[in-house]
Design a protein around this motif. Structure first.
Motif, PDB file in Angstrom:
ATOM      1  N   UNK A 157      15.528  31.458  29.393  1.00 40.28           N
ATOM      2  CA  UNK A 157      16.062  30.425  28.505  1.00 40.28           C
ATOM      3  C   UNK A 157      16.080  29.080  29.216  1.00 40.28           C
ATOM      4  N   UNK A 158      16.150  28.023  28.415  1.00 48.88           N
ATOM      5  CA  UNK A 158      16.366  26.678  28.935  1.00 48.88           C
ATOM      6  C   UNK A 158      17.786  26.264  28.564  1.00 48.88           C
ATOM      7  N   UNK A 159      18.533  25.821  29.556  1.00 48.10           N
ATOM      8  CA  UNK A 159      19.908  25.365  29.345  1.00 48.10           C
ATOM      9  C   UNK A 159      19.946  23.865  29.576  1.00 48.10           C
ATOM     10  N   UNK A 160      20.423  23.120  28.605  1.00 47.87           N
ATOM     11  CA  UNK A 160      20.469  21.679  28.761  1.00 47.87           C
ATOM     12  C   UNK A 160      21.776  21.130  28.216  1.00 47.87           C
ATOM     13  N   UNK A 161      22.128  19.939  28.713  1.00 49.15           N
ATOM     14  CA  UNK A 161      23.374  19.327  28.279  1.00 49.15           C
ATOM     15  C   UNK A 161      23.377  17.843  28.597  1.00 49.15           C
ATOM     16  N   UNK A 162      24.362  17.159  28.063  1.00 44.60           N
ATOM     17  CA  UNK A 162      24.581  15.742  28.345  1.00 44.60           C
ATOM     18  C   UNK A 162      25.844  15.610  29.183  1.00 44.60           C
ATOM     19  N   UNK A 163      25.770  14.764  30.200  1.00 42.47           N
ATOM     20  CA  UNK A 163      26.842  14.617  31.184  1.00 42.47           C
ATOM     21  C   UNK A 163      27.126  13.133  31.355  1.00 42.47           C
ATOM     22  N   UNK A 164      28.414  12.765  31.483  1.00 45.32           N
ATOM     23  CA  UNK A 164      28.686  11.360  31.759  1.00 45.32           C
ATOM     24  C   UNK A 164      28.607  11.103  33.267  1.00 45.32           C
ATOM     25  N   UNK A 165      28.829   9.855  33.661  1.00 48.76           N
ATOM     26  CA  UNK A 165      28.582   9.470  35.052  1.00 48.76           C
ATOM     27  C   UNK A 165      29.616  10.023  36.032  1.00 48.76           C
ATOM     28  N   UNK A 166      30.688  10.605  35.517  1.00 50.45           N
ATOM     29  CA  UNK A 166      31.644  11.272  36.400  1.00 50.45           C
ATOM     30  C   UNK A 166      31.582  12.792  36.270  1.00 50.45           C
ATOM     31  N   UNK A 167      30.532  13.291  35.645  1.00 46.33           N
ATOM     32  CA  UNK A 167      30.302  14.727  35.626  1.00 46.33           C
ATOM     33  C   UNK A 167      30.997  15.473  34.519  1.00 46.33           C
ATOM     34  N   UNK A 207      28.087  17.746  25.904  1.00 40.21           N
ATOM     35  CA  UNK A 207      27.516  18.675  24.934  1.00 40.21           C
ATOM     36  C   UNK A 207      26.535  19.571  25.676  1.00 40.21           C
ATOM     37  N   UNK A 208      26.255  20.728  25.094  1.00 44.14           N
ATOM     38  CA  UNK A 208      25.418  21.714  25.785  1.00 44.14           C
ATOM     39  C   UNK A 208      24.656  22.528  24.750  1.00 44.14           C
ATOM     40  N   UNK A 209      23.457  22.980  25.127  1.00 43.60           N
ATOM     41  CA  UNK A 209      22.604  23.752  24.225  1.00 43.60           C
ATOM     42  C   UNK A 209      21.796  24.741  25.062  1.00 43.60           C
ATOM     43  N   UNK A 210      21.674  25.958  24.555  1.00 43.67           N
ATOM     44  CA  UNK A 210      20.865  26.990  25.210  1.00 43.67           C
ATOM     45  C   UNK A 210      19.733  27.376  24.273  1.00 43.67           C
ATOM     46  N   UNK A 211      18.500  27.292  24.791  1.00 44.19           N
ATOM     47  CA  UNK A 211      17.315  27.565  23.976  1.00 44.19           C
ATOM     48  C   UNK A 211      16.593  28.785  24.556  1.00 44.19           C
ATOM     49  N   UNK A 212      16.497  29.884  23.798  1.00 47.06           N
ATOM     50  CA  UNK A 212      15.767  31.055  24.308  1.00 47.06           C
ATOM     51  C   UNK A 212      14.313  30.697  24.609  1.00 47.06           C
ATOM     52  N   UNK A 213      13.749  31.334  25.619  1.00 47.92           N
ATOM     53  CA  UNK A 213      12.378  31.052  26.016  1.00 47.92           C
ATOM     54  C   UNK A 213      11.401  31.557  24.964  1.00 47.92           C
ATOM     55  N   UNK A 214      10.625  30.639  24.382  1.00 44.02           N
ATOM     56  CA  UNK A 214       9.609  31.028  23.410  1.00 44.02           C
ATOM     57  C   UNK A 214       8.272  31.313  24.054  1.00 44.02           C
ATOM     58  N   UNK A 215       8.023  30.693  25.230  1.00 42.74           N
ATOM     59  CA  UNK A 215       6.740  30.836  25.900  1.00 42.74           C
ATOM     60  C   UNK A 215       6.915  30.404  27.350  1.00 42.74           C
ATOM     61  N   UNK A 216       6.059  30.898  28.221  1.00 42.85           N
ATOM     62  CA  UNK A 216       6.053  30.413  29.602  1.00 42.85           C
ATOM     63  C   UNK A 216       4.955  29.377  29.831  1.00 42.85           C
ATOM     64  N   UNK A 255      29.402   4.669  27.112  1.00 42.96           N
ATOM     65  CA  UNK A 255      28.169   4.132  26.520  1.00 42.96           C
ATOM     66  C   UNK A 255      26.908   4.804  27.028  1.00 42.96           C
ATOM     67  N   UNK A 256      27.007   5.654  28.022  1.00 36.50           N
ATOM     68  CA  UNK A 256      25.809   6.229  28.642  1.00 36.50           C
ATOM     69  C   UNK A 256      25.955   7.739  28.806  1.00 36.50           C
ATOM     70  N   UNK A 257      24.847   8.380  29.098  1.00 39.08           N
ATOM     71  CA  UNK A 257      24.833   9.809  29.404  1.00 39.08           C
ATOM     72  C   UNK A 257      23.582  10.111  30.222  1.00 39.08           C
ATOM     73  N   UNK A 258      23.640  11.215  30.938  1.00 36.55           N
ATOM     74  CA  UNK A 258      22.498  11.750  31.682  1.00 36.55           C
ATOM     75  C   UNK A 258      22.242  13.154  31.163  1.00 36.55           C
ATOM     76  N   UNK A 259      20.996  13.515  30.983  1.00 34.07           N
ATOM     77  CA  UNK A 259      20.654  14.871  30.557  1.00 34.07           C
ATOM     78  C   UNK A 259      20.420  15.747  31.776  1.00 34.07           C
TER      79      UNK A 259
END
Length: 400
Positions: A97-107, A111-120, A85-89
């Motif tokens: 790039x920015x790398x982000x994903x969703x993780x459950x409470x046991x690691x 899901x995962x997504x990689x976003x190329x850097x558009x700006x600093x 029922x839950x997730x942590x980002x």
């Protein structure tokens, strides 16, 4: 004792005990209340009250009853973490790039997504990150987001929630945690990349069974972090582990982004090695570091020489840090893991230069976090806070 201080003691105990309850369920899996009391040493009555409070907050869930011991005949109701029922980002803001994903409470990475850097520009980075997180959470509509853990390179002041200095991004004193929390409407916990990796090693990786570890990261930035019993040493303004400008006898390198010459950052960072490869005509001026690795693995002798030389200097740096801190493990992470064929060179130099001699070889291990290291480590920044003081997070999830 004043009245206020007498009231504080039970409150502090409740927070400690709640953390002990959740960490015990995390470590052992679903458990009935009586078994939680046995494992934690907390009285059964206190466990019953705390688990009821944590269940109301959605931090524990009851599973179907199972038969109890034969001598009582009473069924027992196991409690578990709300994995479904839950997730942590987990969000890592890198140079390119920015790398982000969703993780459950046991690691487990959901899901995962990689976003190329558009700006600093920090505001643009926050906006891009928020849009990407919306995309991720839309794919998990049945899960409640508990919060966001964020990591980035450079010097991060965790307590203040600021990126004090990130030379490659050109950031200085950026209040990143506050900007993200306002944009995302979520609790945000920020820490430096290397400390995040060290935390995650303790939770999920090579450091699960040791009392102390030192994380040595060599990538776009060079840094270190030290943990004892999964507790990170931050130091004043979270400046501990700033080894980028450490100099070793004989080390040579062009000035780094901070203007320092012959330091670890100047000689060993991915970008520094890549610039040297470009100067020697081994790769093109727009090629990434991974292209240098590919050419070395395809048999390019000069590319291999550069990477082997770097591996040896990493070994010397590891020796200096091992002798200084004497942790149970030195965990190596970052670019060197793309070339495991040079890890024997790292170990050989570690043994040669450490006061421990041959015994030092077993102290060095590669990261155990695998391909999702960036997401797991960023998520660990928030999860460490959540498991350390669940009652501080309880109000957000409480049900009427």
């Amino acid at each position: 004792m004043t009245p206020s201080s007498s009231r504080a003691v039970p409150a502090e105990a409740a927070h400690r005990n709640a953390a002990a309850v959740l960490r015990t369920v995390l470590a052992h899996g679903p458990l009935p209340r009586l078994r939680i009391a046995e494992l934690t040493g907390i009285s059964a009555g206190t466990v019953s009250r705390l688990t009821a409070r944590l269940a109301r907050a959605g931090q524990l869930v009851e599973l179907p009853a199972v038969p109890g011991p034969a001598d009582t005949g009473r069924p027992r109701v196991p409690l578990d973490l709300p994995l479904a029922a839950t997730a942590v980002a987990g969000v890592h803001i890198g140079l390119l790039r920015t790398t982000l994903g969703l993780v459950d409470l046991r690691g487990a990475v959901l899901d995962r997504l990689v976003v190329p850097r558009g700006s600093t520009d920090p505001d643009r980075v926050v906006a891009e990150l928020a849009d990407a997180l919306d995309t991720l959470t839309a794919g998990q509509p049945t899960r409640r987001l508990l919060g966001v853990g964020v990591s980035t390179g450079g010097w991060v002041d965790t307590e203040a929630g600021t990126v004090a200095e990130h030379g490659p991004l050109g950031w200085r004193d950026v209040p990143l945690a506050a900007r993200l929390a306002a944009r995302l409407d979520q609790p945000v916990r920020l820490d430096g990349l290397v400390r995040a990796l060290a935390l995650a090693e303790g939770w999920y990786g090579a450091g699960q069974r040791v009392g102390s570890l030192l994380e040595l990261f060599v990538g776009n930035v060079v840094g270190a972090a030290f943990t004892v019993d999964r507790q990170i040493h931050h130091g004043p303004r979270s400046a501990a582990g700033t080894v980028a400008h450490l100099r070793l006898p004989g080390l040579r390198g062009a000035p780094c982004d901070g203007g320092h010459r012959d330091c670890l950052q100047a000689a060993l960072a991915d970008g520094s090695v890549l610039r040297l490869a470009v100067a020697e005509g081994l790769v093109g001026p727009t090629d990434p570091y991974e292209e240098l690795v590919r050419r070395a693995q395809d048999g390019g002798a000069e590319a291999g020489r550069l990477l082997r030389t770097r591996a040896r200097w990493i070994g010397r740096a590891a020796a200096a840090l091992l002798d200084l801190v004497n942790p149970d493990l030195v965990v190596l992470a970052g670019g060197p893991l793309l070339t495991p064929e040079y890890l024997p060179d790292v170990r050989a130099e570690l043994v040669r230069h450490s006061a421990l001699g041959p015994a030092a070889a077993d102290r060095l291990v590669p990261s155990g976090l695998g391909e999702h290291a960036l997401v797991l480590s960023a998520a660990a920044v928030f999860l460490d806070s959540w498991f350390s003081d669940p009652l501080a997070h309880a109000d957000r999830g409480a049900t009427p």
